[in-house]
Write a protein that holds these residues in place. Sequence first.
Motif, short mmCIF file in Angstrom:
data_model
loop_
_atom_site.label_atom_id
_atom_site.label_comp_id
_atom_site.label_asym_id
_atom_site.label_seq_id
_atom_site.Cartn_x
_atom_site.Cartn_y
_atom_site.Cartn_z
N THR A 56 -9.91 -0.64 -3.64
CA THR A 56 -9.30 0.28 -4.74
C THR A 56 -9.37 1.59 -4.39
O THR A 56 -8.44 2.31 -4.70
CB THR A 56 -10.15 -0.08 -5.93
OG1 THR A 56 -10.05 -1.60 -6.21
CG2 THR A 56 -9.49 0.78 -7.10
N ARG A 57 -10.20 2.13 -3.85
CA ARG A 57 -10.45 3.60 -3.46
C ARG A 57 -9.67 3.96 -2.12
O ARG A 57 -9.22 5.18 -2.22
CB ARG A 57 -11.93 4.05 -3.23
CG ARG A 57 -12.98 3.88 -4.32
CD ARG A 57 -14.44 4.12 -4.11
NE ARG A 57 -15.50 3.78 -5.20
CZ ARG A 57 -16.39 4.02 -5.02
NH1 ARG A 57 -17.03 4.33 -3.76
NH2 ARG A 57 -17.24 3.89 -6.15
N ASN A 58 -9.51 3.24 -1.55
CA ASN A 58 -8.68 3.58 -0.20
C ASN A 58 -7.25 3.20 -0.41
O ASN A 58 -6.61 2.07 0.00
CB ASN A 58 -9.26 2.87 1.08
CG ASN A 58 -10.49 3.25 1.31
OD1 ASN A 58 -10.77 4.28 2.21
ND2 ASN A 58 -11.69 2.58 0.91
N ASP A 59 -6.42 4.15 -0.87
CA ASP A 59 -5.08 3.91 -1.32
C ASP A 59 -4.05 4.34 -0.35
O ASP A 59 -2.73 4.52 -0.66
CB ASP A 59 -4.67 4.44 -2.57
CG ASP A 59 -5.19 6.16 -2.91
OD1 ASP A 59 -5.67 6.40 -1.79
OD2 ASP A 59 -4.72 6.65 -3.82
N SER A 60 -4.38 4.80 0.90
CA SER A 60 -3.52 5.42 1.76
C SER A 60 -3.93 4.74 3.23
O SER A 60 -4.82 4.32 3.41
CB SER A 60 -3.43 6.93 2.13
OG SER A 60 -5.00 7.38 2.52
N ASN A 132 -1.77 0.07 -5.35
CA ASN A 132 -2.47 1.47 -5.85
C ASN A 132 -2.02 2.51 -4.57
O ASN A 132 -2.52 2.52 -3.64
CB ASN A 132 -3.97 1.13 -5.68
CG ASN A 132 -4.87 2.39 -6.23
OD1 ASN A 132 -4.14 3.34 -7.11
ND2 ASN A 132 -5.78 2.68 -5.99
N GLY A 133 -1.47 3.41 -5.12
CA GLY A 133 -0.77 4.49 -4.35
C GLY A 133 0.05 3.77 -3.16
O GLY A 133 0.97 3.06 -3.57
N GLU A 134 -0.16 4.47 -2.11
CA GLU A 134 0.51 3.84 -0.77
C GLU A 134 0.16 2.54 -0.44
O GLU A 134 1.17 1.92 0.21
CB GLU A 134 0.21 4.75 0.41
CG GLU A 134 1.18 4.72 1.55
CD GLU A 134 0.82 5.53 2.65
OE1 GLU A 134 1.00 5.41 3.73
OE2 GLU A 134 -0.30 6.36 2.42
N ARG A 135 -0.64 1.82 -1.02
CA ARG A 135 -1.08 0.32 -0.58
C ARG A 135 -0.56 -0.33 -1.32
O ARG A 135 -0.44 -0.48 -2.73
CB ARG A 135 -2.52 0.29 -0.59
CG ARG A 135 -3.04 -0.90 -0.41
CD ARG A 135 -4.59 -1.06 -0.73
NE ARG A 135 -5.11 -0.94 -2.11
CZ ARG A 135 -4.87 -1.62 -3.12
NH1 ARG A 135 -4.36 -2.90 -3.22
NH2 ARG A 135 -5.41 -1.27 -4.63
#
Length: 467
Positions: A56-60, A132-135
């Motif tokens: 969840t924290r790593n969105d790129s 989430n974001g880019e992910r």
Amino acid sequence: MTASIARRLAVMFALASLGVFSLLGFSLQYVLHREFDRHQLSEVNTRLDYVGMMCTRNDSAEKWLGLRAKLDALTPLDGSALFWVIGPDPRFEYGDVPAELRERLRNRVDGTFVLELEGRSMLATARTFPPNGERPEVQIISAVDSTRFQDTLNAFAGALVVLGLAGVSAVALLGHRIAKVGLAPLSSLSQEAQSLSPRDLSQRLRLSPLPRELADLVSSFNGALDRVERAYAQLEGFNADVAHELRTPLGNLIGQTQVALAKERTAPELQEVLQSNLEELDRLREIVNDMLFLARADQGETALGRVDTSAAEEVSKTVEFLELFLEEAGVSVRVEGDARASFERSLFRRAASNLLVNAIEHSERGAEIVVAIAQRESQVHIAVTNVGAPIPEQHLERLFDRFYRVDGARRNSRNNHGLGLSIVKAVAKMHGGSVFAKSTNGCNTVGFTLSDVPAVMGGTGISADPA
């Protein structure tokens, strides 16, 4: 040969312990299996939660490279725990996803399942995480190796089997030893019983050092020995009485015959000798017939031809039959009361006749004999009373014994061989009744009872016919 009690108890102890140990083993195996399953599931979910939080924290894509490094660090070198990340963008995937796993998760189905991978069974959980974001949306799979848990379960089961068999063997050996110690009084009792000698019938087994259960058994056994001793004593007395009763007429026969042959005799003299011998032979026949009758009665034979009739009527017929004897003795008979019952007439008359003859022999001239008949519930009571010398209490109970006489000198032994009252007792027994005797206020009463219900005693029937 049947196994000893100690060995049988040891086998039963072993079987009981085997059942208990088996139940405990299965219960422990079941509990341990459930705990391992819970532990595996907890471990899988914990790892999945941790990876999901990092996902969840790593969105790129740049941050995802750091996530991969962390996942490599979390993966043990022995492959006991694995992670996979599956998504539409290869940049956001992780691990070499097996074809079987990819096929299973084609439709993004979350949940827990078992995965067979390279010969190992692994417990896996799949969970989908939203974009989430880019992910983009990805599905993360966490798996742990179940083989190590199964190996532990197998080792535990093997240990249970070995320890259980050892425990059963120990219980069997200890049980055998305990049983032998517990049965030691029985072995001692057996040795003591073997020391009993038929030459000393007064020997008895000791009660003091025995446990309560064996004490009851020994007490019953000693009671049986008491009865055997009394039976032997009665048998010895009976044999002596039989020998005495047979010796007298046999001695008379031999003596009279020797005297007759000592010199020439006239026909009238020989006829007199033969007549005397015939009387002695008749007496011998009566003794033998009475003994045979009593022997058949002792074997449980019952009365034949029981009919419903009047007891007073049968007693009156018996009195008529003894009329000449009554006139010679100078006594009379009075019959009181009446009752109807089912009995065998010839047996009843024989018993009544023996009672009347016994009363006549012990009555003075001019006396009156009273025959009282009464119905009491389901039994008919016949009591013959005469005035005479009191009978001591210790003799009353033995009046119906064979060859027993109150007079130790065997008074009237030529006319009475001592079986009359014994036959009365046998007749009463064959009709389901009993005998009784009492001596009060100068009157002696001897009688018997008959049951109105036929007695079931086994054997065949018996007749009163002495021939």
